[in-house]
Design a protein around this motif. Structure first.
Motif, short mmCIF file in Angstrom:
data_model
loop_
_atom_site.label_atom_id
_atom_site.label_comp_id
_atom_site.label_asym_id
_atom_site.label_seq_id
_atom_site.Cartn_x
_atom_site.Cartn_y
_atom_site.Cartn_z
N ARG A 227 151.90 120.50 50.80
CA ARG A 227 150.92 120.03 51.79
C ARG A 227 150.18 118.78 51.32
NH1 ARG A 227 148.65 126.10 53.29
NH2 ARG A 227 149.94 126.41 55.17
N SER A 231 149.98 114.72 52.68
CA SER A 231 148.67 114.26 53.18
C SER A 231 148.42 112.81 52.81
CB SER A 231 147.54 115.14 52.61
OG SER A 231 147.71 116.49 52.97
N THR A 236 144.87 114.18 58.46
CA THR A 236 144.59 115.59 58.67
C THR A 236 145.88 116.39 58.60
OG1 THR A 236 144.95 115.76 61.07
CG2 THR A 236 142.83 114.84 60.33
N TRP A 237 145.75 117.71 58.64
CA TRP A 237 146.94 118.58 58.63
C TRP A 237 147.75 118.40 59.92
CZ3 TRP A 237 146.55 121.58 62.91
CH2 TRP A 237 145.28 121.94 63.36
N TRP A 240 151.08 116.71 59.35
CA TRP A 240 152.13 117.35 58.56
C TRP A 240 153.33 117.75 59.42
CZ3 TRP A 240 148.68 121.67 56.02
CH2 TRP A 240 147.79 121.09 55.10
N TYR A 261 142.05 120.77 54.20
CA TYR A 261 143.32 120.28 53.67
C TYR A 261 143.46 118.76 53.86
CZ TYR A 261 144.93 125.16 53.49
OH TYR A 261 145.06 126.51 53.21
N GLY A 262 142.39 118.04 53.54
CA GLY A 262 142.44 116.59 53.70
C GLY A 262 142.19 115.86 52.39
#
Length: 364
Positions: A227, A231, A236-237, A240, A261-262
């Protein structure tokens, strides 16, 4: 003829690891003691500050005990930041049943009994929406204080972080307010200014620097490694591949949290440091270029602590959850310095009134 010097002596309630105390001291204020109920605060507080530490709940303190820490012939400042979690926008279950809710009333009680010349409090902006804050202000005003309160973005004063905070100042001798960014001579700070351009040795996830044990990054699962590699700074997610998106974010209720998750960006200030800033999945806490979350030391620097601020004894283990809590809960040192310099400017303005009050108290 020598001009009499006015010394400001302070007591720091809810002192934590010493962010406010350290900032006040940088501004030239003599902090005498920090009070906190968390034993993990004692080492960083006493190791980095010339002040005593009192391990005690503010709810159990009597004003006579605090009065003994003030030096004679000086202006007294009562400072503090009551635990803010119960007032925070992150707390969806805020309740008056939470004991921390009432600690502000103990702060008010001590201010009313001690009647120090100056009072300051720092907290989250959400406190403005609660009756307990209105009661606090009304109590100060009833005791004769002139009160100012404003919400500031710490970034405007040179903290490399977007952090909105409520700052209250109160004085018995006249109107008081915070210095403006221009008066404070603030210099904007980005993530790059704070921790980039070779200032911090590179780290892999799950590793620690051999010289500075606090420069330590949490580990990542194989999935989170994929992940973070997917990035981009400021992304942002949502960027993905579908197979990397968490199930919770595929639901309608999870689509409004793009900041987790950033990665941070070098050019901007950091997001607000929480008590879990060391976790990649807890916010935009990914390093801009390295495949890891920011380290404990990087989080402390983004809170404007000096790079050599000690949070744990050399022979003690570095517990990420504990140190992360101390750093995330701290008052940014630069904000503490702003408060201190604003108070010093106020004391200079009302010098003659304060000298008169001090002389009268000595005769009493």
């Amino acid at each position: 003829m020598t001009t009499p010097r006015i010394r400001i002596n302070a007591v720091d309630l809810f002192s934590g690891a010493g962010g406010l105390t350290h900032g006040l001291a940088k501004a030239g204020i003599n902090v005498r003691v920090g009070v906190d109920v968390d034993p993990a605060c004692e080492y960083p507080y006493t190791q980095n500050n010339k002040a005593k530490f009192l391990l005690k709940s503010v709810g159990d303190i009597e004003s006579e005990e605090l009065a003994s820490y003030y030096l004679p012939r000086g202006v007294r400042l009562l400072a503090g930041c009551a635990p803010c979690q119960t007032f925070s926008s992150y707390n969806q279950k805020a309740s008056t049943d939470d004991d921390r809710w009432w600690l502000l009333r103990h702060f008010s009680r001590l201010a009313g009994e001690l009647l120090p010349e100056l009072v300051t409090m720092e907290n989250v902006p959400g406190l403005l929406d609660h009756a307990v804050f209105d009661e606090f202000v009304e109590s100060l005003e009833a005791s004769g204080y002139k009160v100012s309160k404003q919400v500031v973005n710490c970034q405007d004063y040179g903290v490399p972080q977007h952090r909105n905070r409520l700052v209250l100042l109160a004085s018995l001798v006249g109107p008081i307010s915070l210095l403006t960014p221009a008066q404070f001579k603030a210099k904007p700070m980005s993530v790059r200014d704070a921790i980039g351009d070779g200032k911090m040795p590179p780290l892999a996830a799950g590793s620690a620097d051999t010289v500075d044990r606090l420069h330590q990054a949490s580990g990542l699962s194989p999935l989170n490694v994929r992940r973070i590699k997917a990035s981009t700074p400021g992304g942002t997610w949502r960027d993905w591949p579908e197979e990397l998106v968490a199930d919770c974010h595929k639901k309608d209720s999870g689509k409004t949290y793009p900041g987790v998750y950033g990665r941070m960006t070098w050019e901007d200030a950091a997001p607000t440091m929480t008590t879990q800033f060391y976790g990649f999945g807890n916010g935009r806490f990914g390093h801009p270029t390295q495949d890891r979350a920011i380290s404990l030391r990087e989080g402390a620097i983004l809170q404007s602590f000096p790079p050599n601020y000690q949070f744990v004894a050399p022979d003690a283990p570095v517990r990420m959850k504990t140190i992360g809590r101390l750093i995330g809960n701290a008052v940014p040192v630069t904000l503490g310095e702003l408060i201190g310099k604003s108070i010093k400017a106020h004391v200079k303005t009302y010098r003659e009134e304060l000298l008169s009050q001090l002389a009268e108290s000595q005769r009493a």
